[in-house]
Design an enzyme around this catalytic site. Structure first.
Site, PDB file in Angstrom:
ATOM      1  N   ASP A  73     -31.764 -12.579   0.589  1.00  0.00           N
ATOM      2  CA  ASP A  73     -31.467 -11.739  -0.569  1.00  0.00           C
ATOM      3  C   ASP A  73     -31.842 -10.284  -0.303  1.00  0.00           C
ATOM      4  OD1 ASP A  73     -30.870 -14.155  -1.957  1.00  0.00           O
ATOM      5  OD2 ASP A  73     -33.021 -14.428  -2.318  1.00  0.00           O
ATOM      6  N   SER A  93     -28.481  -2.390 -24.456  1.00  0.00           N
ATOM      7  CA  SER A  93     -28.071  -1.773 -23.195  1.00  0.00           C
ATOM      8  C   SER A  93     -26.580  -1.473 -23.131  1.00  0.00           C
ATOM      9  CB  SER A  93     -28.458  -2.677 -22.018  1.00  0.00           C
ATOM     10  OG  SER A  93     -29.857  -2.761 -21.882  1.00  0.00           O
TER      11      SER A  93
END
Length: 559
Positions: free
Chosen positions: A304, A111
């Protein structure tokens, strides 16, 4: 656990395995009509030839084409459909291409190297970010003079607001590609660096986050790399493993706040929503976990924020700049789910990623906003087994393998789900639908690996027609820079986008829409079921249904 995921566990397992298909699909006229509608939309499709005021790139980390397809099935089934016929938000984008993901030195990339390609426009080496291929992994002295700069950096220079949103730590490989120059993707904080690299002048990624450029919106995880060693975490104050890690004693969050007027820092959803509504906020940093954010099915919805929440907040804050914005949004935990061999986690993350794309599309106009959706790489993830349409993507193949045992439709080429030299487990549908179930893999490795095949690019908005064919991955950054008339394409020759008030009626005319089939009350069972066949073949159909029921109940079906 979130409500939709409970529905997935409780509702899909039986009902969709014995699903029915719309009777009209047996008529050729149904398919001819759908194709004619799609053809007509394609003929009317006209490129938007102005420049882009806003630029958004959505990055599904590890979201290869098989993952896209499986996500489509899952999302469709969560919405009450059979699955594969129901388009994702990204499916509705009118232009697409394939991206070759290899890095300069690896056929199958990571990545870090891929982020440099699609964000900076230059391919580079494995595990390095924001540097040309002349730099060498872990060799600090090869950093200097080999820096390459992201499209986001160029957008900031042009006066646009810029933002980074991710479900990983904000110092992770993909998001850091927007701002960092490092020979080692794992140098998250100074405690992660060798003393020699610090002496030679290399900086950790967290330090570069606040010093390399002024980023207006930073949302994700990664709190621990921003605070001095031993600083208690606000959410987990009694957990010594979650305290700050910085050895230099710096409080990077406070330094960032002191640099910018109108800046705010938040660490939970309530604070995020509150600050997003404050028009005086032009700089917003939200770090919601010490490291990476939780998987969506494990997220506390009161504490969250979801990826959709963060994306909406970023768009709203960045839109306060009349010159436009650049936004990077990553569904980063798709990748982690695959590495663990837990397809359930990967695909539910991908569903949330698509919901974020959908929300951003609602908040922006394709007349002035170029939106690109892509992946950095794929995974060795596949699904097959001739499963019946409508069966759970997490379920079992309809027939047993040669060893007489059932197998899941989803499998991995390698991974922690390797079963060893003994007999394969006699997996049941209940087990395979569990969120923590590790799919069987052909080769034993601790962490399932990336795949090397091409990935898709989806595009909508000004200059989206440039996304076509099969391209090198670094082409994506050049499309975005060109559309935004950013370096090196400042003399792009493109007119600015038309005033939105004059184009509201045509905003979405250039998007190819896919008609979602609505299941009517007149339905026919899946092909080869008892109701769809005559008396002579009904016993065979009943046997097939009985076999499916046995699989669902955990008993092996006869092959």
């Amino acid at each position: 656990m979130q409500g939709p995921w409970v529905l997935l566990l409780l509702g899909l397992r039986l009902q969709l395995s014995l699903s029915v298909i719309p009777v009209e699909e047996e008529n050729p006229a149904f398919w001819n009509k759908k194709a004619a509608e799609a053809l007509d939309a394609a003929k009317k499709l006209q490129p938007i030839q102005t420049s882009a005021k806003n630029l958004i790139i959505f990055l599904g980390d590890g979201m290869g084409v098989p993952t896209v397809t499986a996500t489509r099935i899952l999302k469709g089934q969560l919405e009450g459909h059979l699955g594969p016929e129901t388009p994702l938000a990204m499916d509705r984008f009118p232009y697409m291409a394939l991206s070759k993901t290899y890095s300069v030195d690896r056929q199958v990339p990571d990545s870090a190297s891929t982020a440099t390609a699609y964000l900076c426009g230059v391919k580079t080496n494995y595990k390095t970010i924001g540097l040309s291929a002349a730099a060498r992994f872990d060799q600090c002295n090869t950093t200097f003079g080999n820096e390459v700069f992201s499209v986001m950096y160029r957008a900031k220079k042009a006066g646009k607001s810029v933002g980074v949103v991710t479900t990983t730590r904000v110092q992770h490989a993909s998001p850091s590609g927007t701002y960092v120059h490092t020979v080692n993707r794992n140098w998250y904080g100074d405690a992660d660096m060798p003393a020699s690299a610090l002496r030679e002048g290399c900086k950790d990624i967290a330090t570069q986050l606040i010093s390399n450029m002024d980023i207006n919106v930073i949302l994700g995880g990664g709190r621990k790399y921003m605070f001095p060693a031993g600083t208690p975490d606000p959410e987990y104050p009694n957990d010594a493993n979650e305290t700050g890690t910085r050895l230099d004693g710096r409080n990077l969050v406070q330094e960032w706040l002191s640099k910018h007027q109108g800046s705010q820092y938040v660490w939970n959803r309530e604070q995020l929503i509150q600050k997003a509504q404050d028009p005086s906020v032009t700089y917003l940093m939200g770090l919601f976990e010490p490291v990476d954010t939780k998987f969506d099915i494990q997220r506390d919805p009161l504490m969250d924020p979801s990826l959709k929440d963060m994306t909406e907040t970023a768009v709203k804050v960045l839109s306060r700049n009349p010159k436009g914005f650049y936004l990077f949004v990553e569904g980063g935990r798709i990748d982690r789910g695959h590495h663990l061999g837990t397809a359930y986690l990967a695909l539910t993350e991908a569903v949330m990623f698509d919901l974020a794309i959908e929300r951003a599309s609602q908040l922006t106009s394709e007349r002035d906003t170029l939106t690109i959706v892509t992946a950095d790489h794929s995974h060795v993830f596949s699904f097959g087994g001739y499963t019946l349409r409508g069966t759970s993507i997490f379920g079992l193949a309809p027939l047993n393998a040669l060893d007489g045992k059932p197998y899941t439709s989803i499998l991995y080429g390698n991974g922690p789900g390797y079963v060893g030299t003994g007999e394969r487990p006699n997996v049941t549908a209940a087990e395979s639908s569990g969120s923590s179930y590790r799919r069987q893999a052909a080769v034993p490795v601790k962490s399932e690996t990336h795949g090397g095949e091409d990935v898709a690019i989806f595009a909508r908005g000004p200059q989206a027609h440039l996304v076509h064919g099969v391209q090198e991955q670094n082409y994506i950054a050049h499309v975005m820079a060109s559309a935004g008339c950013l370096e090196p394409y400042t003399d792009c020759g493109l007119a600015p986008p038309a005033d939105e008030s004059q184009t509201t009626t045509t905003t979405r005319q250039t998007t190819i829409t896919t008609t979602t089939t609505t299941t009517t009350t007149t339905t026919t069972p899946v092909h080869n079921s008892a109701r769809s066949l005559g008396p002579a073949t009904a016993p065979l159909a009943l046997a097939l249904l009985a076999g499916m029921l046995m699989l669902l109940l955990g008993a092996p079906a006869e092959s």
